[in-house]
Enzyme design. Structure first.
Site, PDB file in Angstrom:
ATOM      1  N   SER A   1     -13.154   1.466  10.257  1.00 16.16           N
ATOM      2  CA  SER A   1     -12.456   1.562   8.974  1.00 16.16           C
ATOM      3  C   SER A   1     -13.131   0.747   7.883  1.00 16.16           C
ATOM      4  O   SER A   1     -13.595  -0.381   8.119  1.00 16.16           O
ATOM      5  CB  SER A   1     -11.016   1.068   9.145  1.00 16.16           C
ATOM      6  OG  SER A   1     -10.361   1.074   7.890  1.00 16.16           O
ATOM      7  N   ALA A   2     -13.113   1.302   6.679  1.00 17.07           N
ATOM      8  CA  ALA A   2     -13.604   0.570   5.504  1.00 17.07           C
ATOM      9  C   ALA A   2     -12.735  -0.661   5.202  1.00 17.07           C
ATOM     10  O   ALA A   2     -13.149  -1.531   4.433  1.00 17.07           O
ATOM     11  CB  ALA A   2     -13.636   1.508   4.291  1.00 17.07           C
ATOM     12  N   ASP A   3     -11.553  -0.740   5.824  1.00 18.04           N
ATOM     13  CA  ASP A   3     -10.703  -1.925   5.612  1.00 18.04           C
ATOM     14  C   ASP A   3     -11.429  -3.214   6.007  1.00 18.04           C
ATOM     15  O   ASP A   3     -11.221  -4.275   5.395  1.00 18.04           O
ATOM     16  CB  ASP A   3      -9.413  -1.834   6.447  1.00 18.04           C
ATOM     17  CG  ASP A   3      -8.476  -0.723   6.004  1.00 18.04           C
ATOM     18  OD1 ASP A   3      -8.709  -0.115   4.941  1.00 18.04           O
ATOM     19  OD2 ASP A   3      -7.496  -0.469   6.738  1.00 18.04           O
TER      20      ASP A   3
ATOM     21  N   VAL B   1      -5.456   0.271   2.929  1.00 23.60           N
ATOM     22  CA  VAL B   1      -5.575  -1.189   2.815  1.00 23.60           C
ATOM     23  C   VAL B   1      -6.771  -1.542   1.925  1.00 23.60           C
ATOM     24  O   VAL B   1      -6.656  -2.364   1.001  1.00 23.60           O
ATOM     25  CB  VAL B   1      -5.703  -1.832   4.215  1.00 23.60           C
ATOM     26  CG1 VAL B   1      -6.135  -3.296   4.121  1.00 23.60           C
ATOM     27  CG2 VAL B   1      -4.381  -1.710   4.974  1.00 23.60           C
TER      28      VAL B   1
ATOM     29  N   LYS C   1      -5.688  10.693   0.728  1.00 24.83           N
ATOM     30  CA  LYS C   1      -5.719   9.317   1.226  1.00 24.83           C
ATOM     31  C   LYS C   1      -6.964   8.666   0.638  1.00 24.83           C
ATOM     32  O   LYS C   1      -8.082   9.068   0.942  1.00 24.83           O
ATOM     33  CB  LYS C   1      -5.764   9.362   2.755  1.00 24.83           C
ATOM     34  CG  LYS C   1      -6.016   8.046   3.444  1.00 24.83           C
ATOM     35  CD  LYS C   1      -6.143   8.274   4.960  1.00 24.83           C
ATOM     36  CE  LYS C   1      -6.832   7.106   5.643  1.00 24.83           C
ATOM     37  NZ  LYS C   1      -7.160   7.403   7.042  1.00 24.83           N
TER      38      LYS C   1
ATOM     39  N   ASP D   1     -16.818   5.353  14.108  1.00 27.02           N
ATOM     40  CA  ASP D   1     -15.606   5.303  13.283  1.00 27.02           C
ATOM     41  C   ASP D   1     -15.098   3.862  13.162  1.00 27.02           C
ATOM     42  O   ASP D   1     -14.424   3.348  14.059  1.00 27.02           O
ATOM     43  CB  ASP D   1     -14.529   6.218  13.879  1.00 27.02           C
ATOM     44  CG  ASP D   1     -13.341   6.384  12.946  1.00 27.02           C
ATOM     45  OD1 ASP D   1     -13.228   5.621  11.962  1.00 27.02           O
ATOM     46  OD2 ASP D   1     -12.515   7.277  13.197  1.00 27.02           O
TER      47      ASP D   1
ATOM     48  N   LYS E   1      -3.261  -1.947  15.472  1.00 19.84           N
ATOM     49  CA  LYS E   1      -2.652  -1.122  16.515  1.00 19.84           C
ATOM     50  C   LYS E   1      -3.568  -0.952  17.698  1.00 19.84           C
ATOM     51  O   LYS E   1      -4.785  -0.884  17.547  1.00 19.84           O
ATOM     52  CB  LYS E   1      -2.342   0.258  15.963  1.00 19.84           C
ATOM     53  CG  LYS E   1      -1.074   0.263  15.184  1.00 19.84           C
ATOM     54  CD  LYS E   1      -0.539   1.640  14.954  1.00 19.84           C
ATOM     55  CE  LYS E   1       0.820   1.468  14.296  1.00 19.84           C
ATOM     56  NZ  LYS E   1       1.057   2.446  13.265  1.00 19.84           N
TER      57      LYS E   1
ATOM     58  N   GLU F   1       0.841  -1.209   0.000  1.00 21.93           N
ATOM     59  CA  GLU F   1       0.000   0.000   0.000  1.00 21.93           C
ATOM     60  C   GLU F   1       0.871   1.252   0.000  1.00 21.93           C
ATOM     61  O   GLU F   1       2.065   1.199   0.315  1.00 21.93           O
ATOM     62  CB  GLU F   1      -0.932   0.013   1.212  1.00 21.93           C
ATOM     63  CG  GLU F   1      -0.207   0.017   2.548  1.00 21.93           C
ATOM     64  CD  GLU F   1      -1.044   0.586   3.688  1.00 21.93           C
ATOM     65  OE1 GLU F   1      -1.578   1.698   3.542  1.00 21.93           O
ATOM     66  OE2 GLU F   1      -1.140  -0.086   4.733  1.00 21.93           O
TER      67      GLU F   1
END
Ligand code: PSU
Ligand code: MN
Length: 306
Positions: A140-142, A106, A86, A138, A159, A25
């Site tokens: 992530s779309a990952d 990602v 981003k 919140d 993390k 990435e």
């Protein structure tokens, strides 16, 4: 298939010959690490993949073109640029349609890898469910991407800036295999053990490759998250980082940081507050993931031919 993605000569040839390729990435370069460590790491990761017998394909959108495999000048320009967009799943088509430049998260890297016919992608950490997500929403779309795009993603877990139990719950709900490598614990990026059990465990690149191909054969959409623990010598104990993470999080809250800006803000503050210590560990684990990614890609290629 490759008409939509511009492959450099090295990646095009490797794919045409059925040789292993590992996607990388670019958001980790533009938003995950400071210059010049970002560029040094990007180069070192590519070298690691080559020495492990595979071809690296760093993915980004340059002037509206989806690219897999960047030359040295492109890599350097991205690493030095300030204010790069981003791009996640939501942003890819707009960036292409309007000729923009941006780094891929990602999620977006998985989409481009799939379009290019690349099965394996190595990175540091994935996005996940943020602390306080019950208020902020919140997530992530990952995570959704792992559920729908057939790429095996090698990361060092997630993390501790995230709510790790909630992240694992969402991955379970979405049907994403979360596979710890060589241990039962789910690794938490800077530390090998977050005190959480990983849902699945596999101990060899062969087994991970077989699981990838079996998922395809069974027609189950989506990818796999391979959670590869950081090498022991690079580990930072979770309790040492907890106050640093808490401070970064409260600063983010106080400043009203939201949306796409949250993860880059936290990553940057944690690097500063730890005096660069987290960055050194981050580099070590990305290299470790690149090696494993190359080994998995080799095993997938061997089985596809045989
Ligand atoms: N986590 C890391 N390092 C990173 C990222 C996440 O430890 O560089 C980057 C990846 O590109 C990931 C993105 O896809 O942040 C997630 O952003 P968001 O939380 O806005 O989905
Ligand atoms: Mn987010």
């Amino acid at each position: 298939m490759t008409e939509t993605v511009d492959l450099n000569a090295e990646v095009a040839q490797a794919l045409a010959e059925g040789r292993p390729v590992v996607a990388l990435e670019s958001t980790i370069i533009t938003h995950g690490m400071p210059y010049p460590e970002n560029l040094e790491t990007a180069r070192a990761v590519e070298a690691e993949i080559r020495s492990a017998g595979a071809t690296p394909a760093t993915i980004a959108v340059l002037d509206g073109v989806l690219r897999a495999g960047l030359d040295q000048a492109d890599l350097e320009a991205l690493a030095r640029a300030k204010g790069v967009a981003k791009l996640s799943r939501a942003d890819l088509a707009v960036a292409v349609a309007t000729g923009r430049t941006g780094s891929t998260t990602v999620a977006a890297t998985m989409i481009v890898a799939r379009l290019a016919g690349i099965d394996v992608f190595a990175t540091g950490g994935i996005g996940g469910v943020h602390k306080g997500a019950e208020e902020s929403f919140d997530i992530s779309a990952d995570l959704q991407e792992l559920a729908q795009t057939a790429v095996t993603v090698v990361a060092a877990g997630a993390k501790a800036i995230l709510d790790l139990p909630k992240t694992l719950e969402v991955l379970e709900t979405l049907g994403v295999p979360v596979i710890a490598v060589g241990q039962d614990a789910f690794p938490a990026f800077w530390s090998r053990d977050a005190g959480l059990a990983a849902p699945l465990r596999l101990d060899s690149p062969e087994d991970i490759a077989k699981a990838h191909l079996t998922r395809r054969r069974l027609g189950i959409p989506g990818g796999q998250l391979v959670a590869n623990p950081i090498p022991a010598e690079a580990e930072i104990p979770a309790e040492e980082l907890a106050p640093v993470i808490a401070q970064a999080q409260s600063e983010a809250d106080a400043r009203g940081i939201a949306g796409k800006a949250v993860t880059p803000f936290l990553l940057g503050r944690i690097t500063e507050l730890s005096g660069g210590r987290t960055l050194t560990s981050n580099i070590a684990l990305v290299l470790n993931n690149a090696r494993l990614g190359a080994a998995i890609a080799r095993e997938i290629c061997n089985r596809e031919i045989g």
